[in-house]
Design a protein around this motif. Structure first.
Motif, PDB file in Angstrom:
ATOM      1  N   ARG A   1     -43.487 -71.949 -88.310  1.00  0.00           N
ATOM      2  CA  ARG A   1     -43.184 -70.539 -88.019  1.00  0.00           C
ATOM      3  C   ARG A   1     -41.968 -70.519 -87.129  1.00  0.00           C
ATOM      4  NH1 ARG A   1     -47.601 -68.786 -83.514  1.00  0.00           N
ATOM      5  NH2 ARG A   1     -46.663 -66.799 -83.991  1.00  0.00           N
TER       6      ARG A   1
ATOM      7  N   PRO B   1     -35.422 -61.997 -92.491  1.00  0.00           N
ATOM      8  CA  PRO B   1     -34.881 -62.995 -93.432  1.00  0.00           C
ATOM      9  C   PRO B   1     -34.496 -64.313 -92.747  1.00  0.00           C
ATOM     10  CG  PRO B   1     -33.408 -61.092 -93.230  1.00  0.00           C
ATOM     11  CD  PRO B   1     -34.675 -60.735 -92.533  1.00  0.00           C
TER      12      PRO B   1
ATOM     13  N   THR C   1     -37.539 -66.464 -92.671  1.00  0.00           N
ATOM     14  CA  THR C   1     -37.813 -67.033 -93.995  1.00  0.00           C
ATOM     15  C   THR C   1     -36.932 -68.257 -94.236  1.00  0.00           C
ATOM     16  OG1 THR C   1     -38.247 -64.792 -94.747  1.00  0.00           O
ATOM     17  CG2 THR C   1     -38.028 -66.474 -96.444  1.00  0.00           C
ATOM     18  N   ILE C   2     -35.654 -68.145 -93.884  1.00  0.00           N
ATOM     19  CA  ILE C   2     -34.743 -69.273 -94.081  1.00  0.00           C
ATOM     20  C   ILE C   2     -35.169 -70.462 -93.210  1.00  0.00           C
ATOM     21  CG2 ILE C   2     -32.356 -70.057 -93.722  1.00  0.00           C
ATOM     22  CD1 ILE C   2     -31.493 -67.157 -94.445  1.00  0.00           C
TER      23      ILE C   2
ATOM     24  N   THR D   1     -38.350 -72.050 -94.540  1.00  0.00           N
ATOM     25  CA  THR D   1     -38.092 -72.668 -95.839  1.00  0.00           C
ATOM     26  C   THR D   1     -37.465 -74.050 -95.676  1.00  0.00           C
ATOM     27  OG1 THR D   1     -37.804 -70.538 -96.898  1.00  0.00           O
ATOM     28  CG2 THR D   1     -36.856 -72.432 -98.015  1.00  0.00           C
ATOM     29  N   TYR D   2     -36.397 -74.125 -94.878  1.00  0.00           N
ATOM     30  CA  TYR D   2     -35.713 -75.427 -94.749  1.00  0.00           C
ATOM     31  C   TYR D   2     -36.509 -76.391 -93.884  1.00  0.00           C
ATOM     32  CZ  TYR D   2     -32.018 -73.733 -97.590  1.00  0.00           C
ATOM     33  OH  TYR D   2     -31.329 -73.270 -98.673  1.00  0.00           O
TER      34      TYR D   2
ATOM     35  N   GLY E   1     -39.633 -76.570 -94.213  1.00  0.00           N
ATOM     36  CA  GLY E   1     -40.497 -77.113 -95.259  1.00  0.00           C
ATOM     37  C   GLY E   1     -39.800 -78.172 -96.096  1.00  0.00           C
ATOM     38  N   PHE E   2     -38.521 -77.935 -96.409  1.00  0.00           N
ATOM     39  CA  PHE E   2     -37.765 -78.932 -97.179  1.00  0.00           C
ATOM     40  C   PHE E   2     -37.761 -80.285 -96.462  1.00  0.00           C
ATOM     41  CE2 PHE E   2     -35.289 -75.535 -99.533  1.00  0.00           C
ATOM     42  CZ  PHE E   2     -35.703 -75.957-100.774  1.00  0.00           C
TER      43      PHE E   2
ATOM     44  N   GLU F   1     -27.821 -76.971 -95.138  1.00  0.00           N
ATOM     45  CA  GLU F   1     -28.070 -75.871 -96.065  1.00  0.00           C
ATOM     46  C   GLU F   1     -28.654 -74.659 -95.347  1.00  0.00           C
ATOM     47  OE1 GLU F   1     -29.654 -76.863 -99.819  1.00  0.00           O
ATOM     48  OE2 GLU F   1     -28.515 -78.737 -99.976  1.00  0.00           O
TER      49      GLU F   1
ATOM     50  N   GLU G   1     -26.983 -70.883 -95.362  1.00  0.00           N
ATOM     51  CA  GLU G   1     -27.683 -69.624 -95.673  1.00  0.00           C
ATOM     52  C   GLU G   1     -27.662 -68.666 -94.492  1.00  0.00           C
ATOM     53  OE1 GLU G   1     -31.141 -68.570 -97.829  1.00  0.00           O
ATOM     54  OE2 GLU G   1     -31.306 -70.549 -98.758  1.00  0.00           O
TER      55      GLU G   1
END
Lengths: 476, 316, 294
Positions: free
Chosen positions: A213, A432, A435-436, A439-440, A442-443, A457, A461
């Protein structure tokens, strides 16, 4: 309104007629709403319908013409609740008072949904109230609720990212709760030393875990490594509060009109190092897979002795007790020192809607909530602490006496004793952005990208997001 | 009926015109009744389905967050879409999910239906039919919730039994390569009952001689199954595939609840990206542009379905 | 090709015979074994859910998993109703689902009849238009419908879900098929008996398509009771249906007890199971019929 009135009259008649049965029925709430009542709609999140009822009761007792209605919105995390509020307002519904943590304060202010409170405070006849309030609330909390020079929320609670320990797991492995000055290397030693694996290499007890989070995930490592997602700048303004209410408070020196998070710096070498640290721990099996959604079961792990350390704030103190952890089963310490010991926090409170039809009554509600009466009756702070009070006088050791942790002075100490402590980055486009970020994260935490690539990356973004959104919200 | 007549007379006239006790009157009555009966459905479809599609196309050319006035941006949203990594990955994930889920639910459903069809004991048939059908009664949401626990890497029951077999703990929902496969398995688990029943229905309609001819055990039976029974079931296979594909292209509940699209973007689907933009960031214009992509994909599938329908072969 | 099947057992050598017997036995048992294993695979998650829902919170993540409900912690079920307004949400689900089902039955019974049995100009064109709207996914309309619902002042009311779902192209199509199977002679004899057009529909046709109405009702019930996407957008907390209630049970930051969440799952399943037991014949027929008619 008149229909409701009729209904309740009929109910009263029925009760009188029924006599004995009236005794049973009187348990039902019957509220006669008078014609000149003012109704304010207060949005709450997280804990259910009645979490703010004590505040409403105080207000309704003082002013019988006010009726408080709840608009309960729920989400897994702050950005989901914020999204629900946006959708609600987009759907044409009005609320008078809304809740926002740091995550969404600038979001609502930037959209013009929240009203600045400066004039209401400075022109309040009861100036003693505000002098007392601000003297009890650390200036960094107030500053975190500001946007472009104005205050949008009086802080009600905050949570700094501290380190929680399961003391039983520590003791089993011959460790003790470390001291204030502990370092990243001490942390690694404990994390590795408390991790237990079975014969086939599967981890049975994890040394360290966190959730994906914005607040309190691997973000604390970014801060102590000396990085951040965005550059921290201060907007001008805010003298009215610093010179007016915090005069003489050393901690208020150099503060401005709220943060401006303008330049993404998510792929700086410090941030890459921080991500590398948590990725390494995951690859070693010290940290479990970091999931979002149903995969998150952290409190469960922790309270059942499957986990030694995790980032959390004062909000865990009461909740772990509810999960069945006894006092002494857990303790807390500052985040360890790496390049520095810069801590982070998020704060929460209520904002006043610009579309409110009863702004004065709504404002009264907000004031009562942060008053002594409000704090003394709040279910967030009584009987146990389930989120850290913003007022210093309610965050002292006695508040944690029944639940623990022993080191409870760490909570407010993060603000009082560590001047570099600052809020998590949360610009008006924080939804947003979050979220970014997740997301990364998680990557990287699934091994799909190395830390450097994930952050490069992420940075790209964040840059395009900031270019699209940033210009609209921060003045030059 | 000329327009000069007073309303009362006109009303009476229309009444007379309609209630005339002739074949013409009857035909008129039936026609008026037809329009009246259709009115609620047509009006509803116009207001809530057909009309909004056109509005969606219009909205996709604006940048609009509802709090501020809309900006006309032409095709800019579609340009942004082509470069939007999350949209492209979402599209890829959706297609991957669709192929995996539909292939497994159709093939397993078919195998189960063929096997159940051979069973003659009533109670056994009833047991299997109910067992395979039960998951379909659950919502995708509740399935996602408890499957999230069952597929948990460290403490889920599934991995426990797999480690007993000597396998390592499998990161079902936390590994980017596996997550879409896991969600497809979970979704197929739920939808199996649907395809199963379709094939059972198809089989029960086939004439007994055809089935008897094919009902030979062993390897030859299998080959005959392939060359006789499967072609006979082709209408059902086509139906199950196409409805499956259309449903799968809209997948949202399971990945939203179990993984929120993670890890990374590995389980973010197109509809989830649309939801995030439209109802989390309140970008109605860009959200509409993504919605149109979903619409076009399903339109193409439906047209393919109709085309195949025209050319399908009836065996009965 | 069929020679194998018609060969008489006496023709074959003993070895061949044995192979045939084995293969026959295999042919009988393999499907049964496959079915047995599959039914366990399919039922096991449901069994685990039920048994864990009856377990005390601390034991919910036990390794190895327990299958028998050892603690009988019925209080988990009580907690479901305390943590979120679950009773209210069950009521919401009931109102939304039955409201939608009723609306669909009425509109589709009328429209299906018009398309099947009444003659008027433009009928076939209109039928194709209605059919074509079946291709439109909910996502393509949800944003404009959101704005419409907002302007109608229906946001966060059960109507925001019931109204848009009431017109049903699928239901219209399904019932049209049922009306078409009714022999036209019935209509003629009713007309001779002096029935008017409304009576013809109401007394002759409607009772005969009851199975079709049942099929539509139960398919629609199952679909709308389990809906998640639209309620997530159009409703808030108190008006949420049970599908989102379960999701909410997981709690803020997923701090909810697993046993309690699973108890919620079990509770939500009860009404659907009841409906299934009452109407399974129609539900199964509906799905099979869909396959036959296409």
């Amino acid at each position: 309104m008149s229909a409701e009135k009729k209904m309740s009259r009929r109910d009263l008649l029925k009760m009188a007629a029924a006599g004995g049965t009236g005794l049973v029925m009187s348990g039902l709430p019957v509220r006669v709403i008078a014609q000149d009542m003012v109704t304010i709609k207060v949005q709450t999140a997280g804990l259910g319908d009645n979490s703010l009822q004590p505040v409403a009761d105080i207000q309704m007792a003082r002013n019988p013409n006010v009726n408080v209605e709840w608009v309960v919105l729920t989400g897994i995390d702050h950005e989901e609740v914020a999204a629900k509020i946006l959708a609600l307002v987009a759907a044409g519904e009005s609320i008078d008072v809304g809740y926002a943590a740091t995550e969404a304060c600038q979001l609502f202010a930037g959209q013009g949904l929240a009203a600045p409170l400066d004039d209401r405070i400075t022109s309040d006849p009861d100036q003693d109230f505000w002098t007392d309030f601000f003297s009890d609330v650390h200036p960094s909390l107030t500053e975190a609720m500001m946007y472009e020079g104005s205050l949008y929320e009086p802080p009600r609670d905050f949570n700094a990212a501290n380190m929680y320990f399961n003391t039983n797991v520590l003791a089993e492995n011959g460790f003790e709760v470390p001291g204030e000055e502990w370092t990243k290397d001490d942390f690694l030693e404990i994390a590795r030393g408390t991790t237990k694996k079975d014969d086939s290499g599967n981890t049975e007890v994890f040394g360290y875990a966190w959730t994906n989070r914005l607040w309190g995930s691997w973000m604390p490592w970014i801060f102590v490594a000396g990085g951040n997602l965005y550059t921290e700048e201060r907007a001008p303004g805010g003298e009215w509060v610093w010179d007016g209410y915090y005069e003489g408070d050393m901690a208020a020196d150099g503060r401005g009109g709220g943060f401006r998070w303008r330049e993404p710096v998510a792929n700086s070498s410090e941030v890459v190092e921080a991500l590398q640290l948590v990725v390494d721990l995951w690859q070693e099996g010290v940290t479990p897979d970091i999931a979002m959604g149903t995969g998150q079961t952290l409190t469960g792990f922790y309270s059942t002795g499957l986990l030694c350390m995790t980032p959390a704030g004062g909000f865990w103190a009461g909740r772990l007790g509810n999960e069945g952890m006894a006092k002494g089963d857990f303790d807390v310490q500052y985040w360890p020192n790496w390049r520095n010991q810069k801590h982070q926090f998020g704060t929460g409170g209520h904002w006043l809607s610009t579309t409110s039809t009863a702004p004065d009554e709504a404002w009264d509600f907000m004031k009562i909530e942060v008053s002594h009466d409000g704090f003394q009756s709040s279910i967030f702070f009584n009987p146990v602490i389930i989120t850290t009070p913003s007022r210093r006088s309610y965050s002292q050791a006695n508040a944690f006496e029944t639940t623990g942790p022993a080191n409870s002075d760490v909570f407010y100490g993060t603000l009082d004793d560590h001047p570099s402590t600052s809020p998590i980055p949360a610009p008006p486009w924080s939804n947003p952005m979050t979220t970014i970020f997740t997301t990364y994260t998680g990557f990287a935490m699934s091994g799909e990208m190395g830390p450097q690539q994930a952050l490069d990356e992420m940075q790209a973004e964040l840059e395009s997001l900031t270019n699209r959104e940033g210009r609209k919200y921060y003045q030059e | 009926m000329t327009s000069r007549k007073s309303t009362a007379v006109a009303g009476g006239g229309i009444f007379h015109w309609l209630m005339q006790d002739t074949m013409d009157g009857l035909r008129r009555r039936r026609a008026v009744l037809g329009y009246l009966f259709l009115l609620p459905t047509l009006l509803g479809i116009f207001i809530f389905t057909a009309g909004p599609v056109f509005v969606s196309f219009g909205l996709s050319m604006f940048q609009w967050n509802i709090f501020k006035p809309p900006d006309f941006v032409g095709l800019e949203n579609f340009e942004r879409l082509l470069e939007d990594r999350r949209v492209i990955i979402g599209l890829g994930n959706t297609v991957k999910f669709t192929i995996l889920a539909v292939c497994s639910q159709v093939s397993i459903g078919l195998i189960l239906a063929l096997a159940v069809h051979r069973i003659s004991r009533v109670w056994l048939r009833y047991y299997f039919r109910t067992a395979f059908f039960l998951p379909l009664l659950m919502s995708g949401a509740s399935v996602a919730v408890f499957m999230g626990y069952i597929f948990h890497k460290e403490f889920g029951p599934l991995n426990y039994y797999l480690t007993l077999l000597g396998l390592p703990q499998i990161p079902w929902l936390t590994n980017s390569d596996l997550v879409m496969i896991s969600i497809a398995i979970i979704s197929a688990w739920r939808n199996l009952g649907f395809t199963f029943l379709i094939f059972l229905g198809g089989l029960s309609n086939l004439s007994q001689e055809v089935l008897d001819a094919a009902d030979v055990d062993g390897a030859q039976g299998l080959r005959r199954l392939w060359s006789v029974v499967i072609p006979l079931l082709s209408p059902q296979i086509l139906f199950a595939t196409v409805t499956g594909v259309i449903g799968a292209l809209q997948v949202f509940d399971e990945p939203y609840i179990m993984t929120r699209g993670g890890p990374g973007n590995a389980s973010r689907t197109l509809v989830m990206v649309m939801y995030e933009h439209a109802f989390k960031d309140i970008e109605f214009g860009y959200g509409s542009a993504i919605a149109i992509v979903v619409f076009l994909m399903i339109l193409v599938m439906s047209i393919v379905q109709m085309w195949l329908w025209r050319n399908r072969v009836f065996y009965q | 090709m069929a020679s194998n099947a018609t060969r008489i057992p006496g023709d074959v050598s003993a070895a061949e015979h044995r192979r045939q017997v084995i293969s026959h036995q295999l042919g009988r048992w393999i499907p049964l074994i496959i079915l047995g294993v599959m039914s366990v695979v399919i039922l096991a998650p449901i069994m685990w859910t039920i048994s864990t829902s009856l377990r005390a919170g601390v034991d919910s993540f036990t390794v190895p998993p327990k299958w028998l409900p050892t603690d009988l912690a019925v209080e988990n079920y009580a907690q479901v109703f305390e943590k979120v307004p679950f009773a209210r949400q069950i009521l919401n689900s009931t109102i939304i689902t039955w409201g939608t089902v009723l609306g669909q039955l009425i509109t589709a019974a009328l429209a299906g009849y018009a398309f099947a049995r009444l003659e008027f100009r433009g009928r076939d064109t209109l039928f194709w238009v209605v059919l074509a709207t079946m291709m439109i996914p909910i996502q393509a309309t949800v944003i404009p419908v959101f704005i419409l619902i907002r302007n109608l002042g229906l946001f966060d009311t059960v109507w925001s879900l019931i109204l848009p779902a009431t017109p049903t192209a699928f239901g219209t199509f399904l019932l049209r098929q049922y009306y078409l199977t009714i022999p036209i002679e019935l209509e003629e004899s009713a007309l001779i008996d002096g029935a008017n057009q409304w009576q013809l529909f109401n007394r002759v046709y409607l009772p005969l398509v009851k199975p079709g109405l049942a099929v539509l009702a139960i398919l629609s019930f199952n679909f709308h009771w389990n809906e998640f996407f639209r309620p997530l957008i159009f409703l808030q907390h108190e008006n949420y249906p049970i599908t989102i209630g379960i999701f909410q049970l997981q709690g803020y930051m997923m701090t909810g007890s697993i046993s309690v969440v699973l108890a919620g799952v079990v509770v939500s399943l009860v009404p659907v199971i009841i409906i299934f037991l009452i109407g399974q014949r129609y539900l199964i027929e509906g799905i099979m019929r869909g396959a036959i008619k296409g």
